[in-house]
Write an enzyme that holds these catalytic residues in place. Structure first.
Site, PDB file in Angstrom:
ATOM      1  N   PHE A   1      -7.050 -15.199   9.738  1.00 31.41           N
ATOM      2  CA  PHE A   1      -7.852 -15.822  10.870  1.00 31.41           C
ATOM      3  C   PHE A   1      -8.438 -17.131  10.088  1.00 31.41           C
ATOM      4  CE2 PHE A   1     -10.938 -12.904   9.197  1.00 31.41           C
ATOM      5  CZ  PHE A   1     -12.336 -13.994   9.046  1.00 31.41           C
TER       6      PHE A   1
ATOM      7  N   GLU B   1      -4.212 -12.529  15.024  1.00 32.98           N
ATOM      8  CA  GLU B   1      -4.205 -12.352  16.492  1.00 32.98           C
ATOM      9  C   GLU B   1      -5.522 -12.767  17.103  1.00 32.98           C
ATOM     10  OE1 GLU B   1      -5.080  -8.054  14.582  1.00 32.98           O
ATOM     11  OE2 GLU B   1      -4.047  -9.897  14.199  1.00 32.98           O
TER      12      GLU B   1
ATOM     13  N   SER C   1      -7.594  -9.923   3.062  1.00 32.24           N
ATOM     14  CA  SER C   1      -8.601  -9.022   2.239  1.00 32.24           C
ATOM     15  C   SER C   1      -7.602  -8.237   1.184  1.00 32.24           C
ATOM     16  CB  SER C   1      -9.304  -8.163   3.300  1.00 32.24           C
ATOM     17  OG  SER C   1      -8.378  -7.009   3.491  1.00 32.24           O
TER      18      SER C   1
ATOM     19  N   LYS D   1       3.725 -14.473  11.517  1.00 35.52           N
ATOM     20  CA  LYS D   1       2.962 -13.780  12.061  1.00 35.52           C
ATOM     21  C   LYS D   1       1.491 -14.243  11.753  1.00 35.52           C
ATOM     22  CE  LYS D   1       0.302 -10.624  12.079  1.00 35.52           C
ATOM     23  NZ  LYS D   1      -1.204 -10.718  12.380  1.00 35.52           N
TER      24      LYS D   1
ATOM     25  N   GLU E   1     -17.138  -8.340  -0.876  1.00 38.16           N
ATOM     26  CA  GLU E   1     -16.941  -9.678  -0.444  1.00 38.16           C
ATOM     27  C   GLU E   1     -17.354  -9.650   0.942  1.00 38.16           C
ATOM     28  OE1 GLU E   1     -13.388 -12.667   0.126  1.00 38.16           O
ATOM     29  OE2 GLU E   1     -12.734 -10.678   0.400  1.00 38.16           O
TER      30      GLU E   1
ATOM     31  N   CYS F   1     -11.852 -17.756   1.448  1.00 36.05           N
ATOM     32  CA  CYS F   1     -11.801 -16.647  -0.022  1.00 36.05           C
ATOM     33  C   CYS F   1     -12.001 -17.627  -1.162  1.00 36.05           C
ATOM     34  CB  CYS F   1     -10.296 -16.425  -0.096  1.00 36.05           C
ATOM     35  SG  CYS F   1      -9.161 -18.033  -0.348  1.00 36.05           S
TER      36      CYS F   1
END
Length: 500
Positions: A153, A180, A230, A177, A385, A285
């Site tokens: 995302f 969402e 992640s 993909k 994190e 990240c």
């Protein structure tokens, strides 16, 4: 009265999916908390159907000449450049990052497209004449077939463009993909691919959740999967995909440190810490989440960081704020919980982002930039994190202690050093156990012709994203040894040769 949420669906063979989804997922504007979309979620059966269609397209596209593939890439590059502002606004509406940051994301993705435009050169292979008497040897790079891309995302445009343009340029068909949580930017980009002349089913966008991910990982026709997310999910994707016989590059999480030495320009270092710590609300990240400061300059550095942090305005990213919301209300509450934990563990809370006045809707998912000092390495705000705008300062007595601290981290994605000492910088780049290093550069994301990826728990698999490693990931090499006993004659051809 709020507008009715818009239906967002899959793009298969350049067309919106005409079916009716058994499951859907809401899409929100994080700055207002308003539901703006209803996203169709793919079943495993639909994913398998799309993979079958992509497999047919891959055979034809893989036999298409490099020249024609490159022309599609060039056309896509021009369209993306023309429409980058619109795509940036879609990102802001669904992710929340400020529009200038979203535009920068699209521009960095565009760099990978430009790299992929050189695919005729990148796929040249090698040739050796007369390796034995009248025997020649050469290598050729061929596409894999169907590949999957699962994107996160936090960079809904840039991360897909780390993989998709190179995979397509190499002759593969892609099933993408996206997250969402913010799917519209990917759909807009896929429509540009169609306008650029990409054949049907070479790129397919399938929206979904874990069911769709697992279907991509399990389908034997999918030969490779690229993933960013992640660390726990990256490890899951890597293990499940490789157990199914696939190539997998799974880029995971991070806890990036910035070491500031005593000879550093503290104003420059403070600017860098604030920019790298709070950009995109810390949902990167490559964000700097830990500043490692030598004791002699720590007080001054923390004061400068705090001064800058307090000037930031948090609110709706479409309205000129410095920092937007985080992606969901759950993320906001989780980040607030980490701030509570840091206070409870005894860290010094210098700037409390929970107390900010936010320039956005009352139901937006806001948490302001937060600064901790005197953070211990046993605290959760140091170890985990957080993926939010929380910056921790850890004090050390020496360069060696700071380097050891960074190397002890289970993550190895990005790091930076701020110094005017070339010898210290050279030693740092040699000895630090991290994949991407900045020297007086806080967010050292490589240019597209290099490759992106970390070490340790920040990467599962041995291939980094984009650059020449991306080309190698999306191709297979053949080594050919040949001998021709008699010369052949191809006839006369006086016309100027043309590439077709």
């Amino acid at each position: 009265m709020s507008a009715q949420p818009t239906r967002i669906t899959h793009l298969i063979g350049h067309q919106p999916w005409p079916g009716v989804a058994e499951r859907t997922s809401p899409v929100f504007n994080p700055a207002t908390g308003e539901q703006t979309g209803v996203l169709d979620l793919a079943s495993a059966a639909l994913v398998d159907e799309v993979v079958d269609q992509a497999s047919v397209a891959a055979k034809l596209w893989g036999r298409t000449s490099l020249t024609r593939r490159a022309r599609v890439l060039f056309a896509f590059r021009e369209l993306l450049n023309q429409h980058k502002q619109e795509i940036a606004e879609l990102i802001t509406a669904e992710h929340g990052k400020v529009t200038s940051d979203a535009l920068g994301e699209v521009t960095r993705g565009l760099e990978v497209v430009e790299f992929a435009c050189g695919i005729p050169h990148l796929l040249k292979g090698g040739y050796s004449e007369n390796v034995s008497t009248k025997v020649d040897a050469y290598s050729i790079l061929q596409p894999l077939g169907v590949v999957g891309v699962i994107s996160p995302f936090n960079f809904p445009a840039m991360v897909p463009m780390w993989f998709v343009p190179i995979a397509i340029a190499c002759g593969n068909a892609v099933v993408l993909k996206p997250s969402e949580k913010d799917p519209s930017a990917v759909n807009a980009i896929a429509e540009l691919w169609a306008r650029a002349g990409l054949p049907h089913h070479v790129l397919n966008v399938v929206h979904g959740d874990k069911e769709a991910v697992d279907a991509l990982l399990d389908n034997p026709t999918v030969k490779a999967v690229s993933f960013v997310g992640s660390t726990p999910i990256a490890q899951y994707v890597y293990e499940r995909g490789t157990s199914a016989g696939k190539r997998v590059q799974a880029l995971g999480g991070a806890k990036n440190h910035m070491l500031v030495l005593g000879d550093a320009d503290l104003d420059l270092a403070a600017d860098a810490a604030v920019s790298a710590g709070y950009g995109s609300a810390g949902e990167r990240c490559m964000a700097i989440s830990v500043v490692v400061a030598l004791e002699g300059i720590a007080d001054d550095l923390v004061a400068k960081i705090a001064e800058r942090t307090r000037t930031l305005r948090t609110g709706d990213g479409s309205k000129g704020c410095d920092m937007g919301p985080v992606i969901t209300s759950q993320a906001r509450d989780r980040i607030a919980g980490y701030i509570d934990a840091g206070v409870g563990a005894g860290a010094s809370l210098v700037v409390d982002g929970r107390q900010d006045a936010f320039d956005g809707g009352p139901d937006g998912y806001f948490v302001g930039p937060t600064l901790f000092d005197h953070v211990g390495t046993d605290m959760s705000i140091y170890l985990d994190e957080i993926f939010g705008p929380v910056l921790s300062v850890v004090r050390v007595s020496s360069f060696d202690e700071g380097l050891a601290l960074i190397n002890a981290s289970p993550y190895g994605n990005g790091t930076a050093i701020f110094t005017n000492d070339g010898g210290a910088a050279r030693r740092f780049q040699t000895e630090v156990e991290v994949g991407m290093i900045g020297i007086n550069v806080p967010v050292p994301v490589p240019m597209a012709f290099y490759s992106f990826g970390g070490w340790k728990a920040s990467l599962f698999g041995d291939s980094h994203a984009h650059g020449i490693e991306g080309v190698h990931f999306f191709t297979r090499t053949k080594a050919v040894t040949q001998r021709w006993l008699d010369p052949s004659h191809g006839g006369l051809q006086l016309g100027f040769p043309q590439n077709t």
